[in-house]
Design an enzyme around this catalytic site. Structure first.
Site: not given
Ligand code: PAF
Length: 282
Positions: A38, A190
């Site tokens: 990110h 995840r």
């Protein structure tokens, strides 16, 4: 210093101020639980814009029944630090009520036909409807000049491109490269669900795609390449949803197709579902 914005009126005022000053505004949508992947999106947005807004919103409409909406990690304080470190100017942190003011029964849905029925769309029915529904809202809220999306969610990028063109959103889309761990695993929020053993096994997904790329490059028919990669993942302990080789626009590729292609995989280790992809030329 980065600012956290939770009210739509404040977001609009802030962005309007920047635009009146002639500044170009970049946007990075996220669901939080931020990692170096990110941060690379924020850094890319920084290169393309003078000011950067990153949203953190775990979007209920893109999770199917039984998926991980409830347990999706919410780590807002750490996210704020990660965004500041990467150079974002504002964290847009809307509530579910701000995003969906008429409640979950009153949502105006945005759907992109065509690109959503295959691959991820086939395995996660309704997922992309939720993504386009929230990203259209985010685009309207932030009013950015440029928005950055990661290539790891390859089909998501295609779906957003489709929506931007179809609805004529005045935003430039930038695709950012996948960021990988040292052992090749694509970074994902995840990944932290994985047990230490599964975390080791997870590296097989990138290796299988590399093997697929190499076999395709050596002339192996693409259907055989897909079959072999899926078998490799199954042998490693994955439950495979799909391994597919496609043209880069995700249209179906014949077994002997040539040119710019992409290999995509989705597979589950226990209750954790991982996706990855690898672009290649043939
Ligand atoms: O890629 C994601 O994290 C999400 O799908 C997005 C684009 C933030 C929409 O909720």
């Amino acid at each position: 210093m980065i600012q956290t914005i939770t009210e739509l009126a404040s977001l609009r005022e802030r962005v309007r101020g920047w635009k009146q000053a002639g500044l170009r505004v970049g946007f990075v949508p996220t669901m939080g639980n931020l990692h170096a992947g990110h941060q690379s999106l924020v850094r890319l947005a920084r290169e393309r814009a003078d000011r950067v807004v990153a949203s953190v919103f775990v979007n209920p409409t893109q999770f199917g029944p039984g998926e991980d909406y409830e347990r999706y990690p919410r780590t807002v304080d750490a996210d704020l630090s990660a965004l500041e470190e990467a150079g974002a100017d504002a964290m847009w942190l809307p509530s579910v009520e701000t995003m969906y003011p008429y409640g979950m029964g009153g949502v105006v849905e945005i759907r992109a036909p065509g690109v959503t029925g295959v691959l991820e769309g086939a395995h996660r029915p309704g997922h992309f409807d939720g993504v386009t529904t929230v990203v259209a809202r985010l685009f309207n809220q932030v009013q950015a000049d440029v928005a950055v999306f990661g290539r790891k969610d390859y089909q998501q990028l295609a779906v957003i491109r489709y929506m931007v063109r179809d609805l004529a959103f005045p935003v430039e889309l930038v695709a950012a490269p996948i960021v990988r761990e040292a052992d090749g695993l694509a970074m994902s929020s995840r990944n932290q669900y994985l047990s230490p053993t599964d975390r080791q096994t997870a590296t097989a997904i990138h290796r299988a795609l590399q093997a697929a790329r190499d076999a395709a490059g050596a002339g192996t028919p693409l259907r055989t390449v897909e079959h072999d990669a899926a078998a490799q993942l199954t042998a490693a302990g994955f439950a495979v949803d799909y391994v597919a080789t496609r043209h880069r626009d995700l249209s179906a590729a014949d077994s002997d197709a040539a040119g710019p292609l992409v290999a995509l995989a989705a597979a589950r280790l226990g209750s954790t579902r991982l996706i990855d992809n690898l672009e290649f030329e043939r």
